[in-house]
Design an enzyme around this catalytic site. Structure first.
Site, PDB file in Angstrom:
ATOM      1  N   PHE A  21       0.829  -1.204   0.000  1.00  0.00           N
ATOM      2  CA  PHE A  21       0.000   0.000   0.000  1.00  0.00           C
ATOM      3  C   PHE A  21       0.866   1.258   0.000  1.00  0.00           C
ATOM      4  O   PHE A  21       0.822   2.061  -0.939  1.00  0.00           O
ATOM      5  CB  PHE A  21      -0.937  -0.034   1.210  1.00  0.00           C
ATOM      6  CG  PHE A  21      -1.719   1.222   1.447  1.00  0.00           C
ATOM      7  CD1 PHE A  21      -2.368   1.873   0.411  1.00  0.00           C
ATOM      8  CD2 PHE A  21      -1.832   1.750   2.729  1.00  0.00           C
ATOM      9  CE1 PHE A  21      -3.107   3.032   0.635  1.00  0.00           C
ATOM     10  CE2 PHE A  21      -2.580   2.901   2.969  1.00  0.00           C
ATOM     11  CZ  PHE A  21      -3.209   3.546   1.918  1.00  0.00           C
ATOM     12  N   GLY A  23       4.312   1.391  -0.027  1.00  0.00           N
ATOM     13  CA  GLY A  23       5.475   1.265  -0.898  1.00  0.00           C
ATOM     14  C   GLY A  23       5.179   1.564  -2.351  1.00  0.00           C
ATOM     15  O   GLY A  23       5.992   2.190  -3.048  1.00  0.00           O
ATOM     16  N   SER A 135       7.662   4.682  10.524  1.00  0.00           N
ATOM     17  CA  SER A 135       7.230   4.224  11.842  1.00  0.00           C
ATOM     18  C   SER A 135       5.720   4.412  11.960  1.00  0.00           C
ATOM     19  O   SER A 135       4.994   4.163  10.992  1.00  0.00           O
ATOM     20  CB  SER A 135       7.993   4.984  12.923  1.00  0.00           C
ATOM     21  OG  SER A 135       7.698   4.484  14.206  1.00  0.00           O
ATOM     22  N   SER A 136       5.234   4.869  13.094  1.00  0.00           N
ATOM     23  CA  SER A 136       3.789   4.983  13.285  1.00  0.00           C
ATOM     24  C   SER A 136       3.485   5.898  14.460  1.00  0.00           C
ATOM     25  O   SER A 136       4.246   5.975  15.430  1.00  0.00           O
ATOM     26  CB  SER A 136       3.184   3.601  13.557  1.00  0.00           C
ATOM     27  OG  SER A 136       1.840   3.710  13.963  1.00  0.00           O
ATOM     28  N   TYR A 165       2.770  -4.975  17.525  1.00  0.00           N
ATOM     29  CA  TYR A 165       2.975  -3.928  16.519  1.00  0.00           C
ATOM     30  C   TYR A 165       3.567  -2.688  17.168  1.00  0.00           C
ATOM     31  O   TYR A 165       4.554  -2.125  16.681  1.00  0.00           O
ATOM     32  CB  TYR A 165       1.656  -3.585  15.825  1.00  0.00           C
ATOM     33  CG  TYR A 165       1.814  -2.557  14.734  1.00  0.00           C
ATOM     34  CD1 TYR A 165       2.308  -2.908  13.478  1.00  0.00           C
ATOM     35  CD2 TYR A 165       1.487  -1.227  14.953  1.00  0.00           C
ATOM     36  CE1 TYR A 165       2.468  -1.962  12.474  1.00  0.00           C
ATOM     37  CE2 TYR A 165       1.637  -0.277  13.962  1.00  0.00           C
ATOM     38  CZ  TYR A 165       2.128  -0.650  12.725  1.00  0.00           C
ATOM     39  OH  TYR A 165       2.291   0.306  11.739  1.00  0.00           O
ATOM     40  N   LYS A 169       7.441  -1.077  16.489  1.00  0.00           N
ATOM     41  CA  LYS A 169       7.737   0.283  16.058  1.00  0.00           C
ATOM     42  C   LYS A 169       8.648   0.997  17.061  1.00  0.00           C
ATOM     43  O   LYS A 169       9.578   1.715  16.678  1.00  0.00           O
ATOM     44  CB  LYS A 169       6.436   1.061  15.852  1.00  0.00           C
ATOM     45  CG  LYS A 169       5.604   0.577  14.670  1.00  0.00           C
ATOM     46  CD  LYS A 169       6.383   0.646  13.366  1.00  0.00           C
ATOM     47  CE  LYS A 169       5.581   0.204  12.177  1.00  0.00           C
ATOM     48  NZ  LYS A 169       6.327   0.258  10.904  1.00  0.00           N
TER      49      LYS A 169
END
Length: 340
Positions: A21, A23, A135-136, A165, A169
């Site tokens: 998605f 990338g 990251s997030s 998850y 990160k």
């Protein structure tokens, strides 16, 4: 093209998860900016390679099937692609909705950390100029209505969690910062809020919130929302997120930065908006017995707005684009495309 984006022209850039998605959008934007792009992918389950072969600049795209868990294979790919790699955008990661993350925490933590470790070691040994880790915003633990700055992260409050998850990160960033300090690598840490838009997956347990809602609404199913639905989140359209990241890295003013929008919405209101856009009745099932996460997560995007040359699109406009793409995709896959 802005002067900042023009800096990518002629650069050799590796994108991990290049058919995913995020990338695939990084690959397309970099090609449009004149870069030579090496797209590393494990599979092409969505047929995105053929889509990318039709975008402007596709003659500069070199797709390679690589397993990021195999460090030798990854090093071979770097040696094969160019005498020098100017930048790497590390987009590959195992992600999913809340239920998927709860049930697969060990697997997510294990895979994502190994992806990142192998990538950093390879980039160091190959002398890559810039390493960009996607990251997030989930690394932020604060539960506050105030916008969250880059300093409100794990360096201020490190906590234990069973969310693999989140841990992947956090420890991915910790590892990156240690590589940055010990090996003097130019590492950027990008913390986007919830990203949405065309090419996102709409089937299976790894769906994010917006595609999951769209698929359920279209199928006439209930939308199950964990918590009471009042939790507030911000979203950023995928091409805005990608372009903002490319401009921030090219400007090289900040090494750690939030990417997002100043707009936010309650999750239950998001579900109602999507139902309205699809012309379907609201079928919403609240689950107050399930963990809903922080009541609010708004990012301070001051660093981003200081640097980028555009204003991210409003949420409703981005949702309309996403719904339109979803409907066209559903029409195409149903075999009705082109019929009168």
């Amino acid at each position: 093209m802005t002067d900042v984006m023009a800096k990518w022209a002629g650069k050799t850039v590796v994108v991990t998860g290049g058919l995913g998605f995020l990338g695939s959008h990084f690959t397309e934007e970099l090609l449009a900016a004149g870069a030579e792009v090496v797209s590393l992918h494990r599979n092409d389950s969505f047929g995105r390679l053929q889509q990318l072969r039709r975008v402007p600049g596709a003659e500069r795209l070199r797709p390679l099937r690589v397993d990021l868990l195999d460090e030798n294979e990854l090093r071979a790919a770097f040696r094969f692609c160019a005498p020098r790699v100017d930048a790497v955008f590390h987009c590959a990661a195992l992600d999913g909705n809340s239920e998927f993350k709860v049930k697969n925490s060990a697997r997510i933590l294990d895979l994502n950390l190994r992806y990142t470790s192998n990538l950093l070691n390879c980039a160091r040994d190959c002398g890559v100029g810039d390493v960009v880790l996607i990251s997030s915003a989930e690394i932020y633990c604060t539960d506050s209505p105030a916008p969250i700055t880059e300093e409100d992260d794990f360096r201020r409050t490190m906590r234990y969690s069973t969310n693999g998850y989140f841990l992947s990160k956090v420890f991915g960033e910790v590892l990156a910062e240690l590589f940055r300090a010990q090996f003097e690598m130019n590492v950027f840490l990008v913390r986007p809020t919830n990203v949405y838009g065309p090419r996102d997956g709409f089937h299976g347990p790894v769906n994010r919130v917006i595609p999951s809602m769209l698929a359920r609404i279209a199928a006439g199913e209930e939308i199950e929302i964990w918590g009471d639905g009042s939790q507030v989140r911000s979203f950023v359209y995928v091409t805005d997120m990608v372009r903002a990241t490319l401009e921030m890295v090219a400007a090289d003013r900040y090494r750690t930065f939030n990417i997002g929008s100043t707009e936010s919405v309650a999750i239950v209101e998001l579900a109602r908006t999507l139902a309205e856009m699809l012309g379907e009745p609201e079928r919403i099932h609240l689950r107050p017995d399930k963990p809903a996460g922080p009541s609010a997560r708004r990012l301070d995007v001051g660093r981003m707005t200081e640097v980028i040359s555009f204003v991210p699109r409003p949420l409703r406009e981005g949702l309309a684009e996403t719904v339109r793409w979803y409907q066209e995709r559903q029409l195409a896959t149903s075999g009705l495309a082109g019929r009168v």
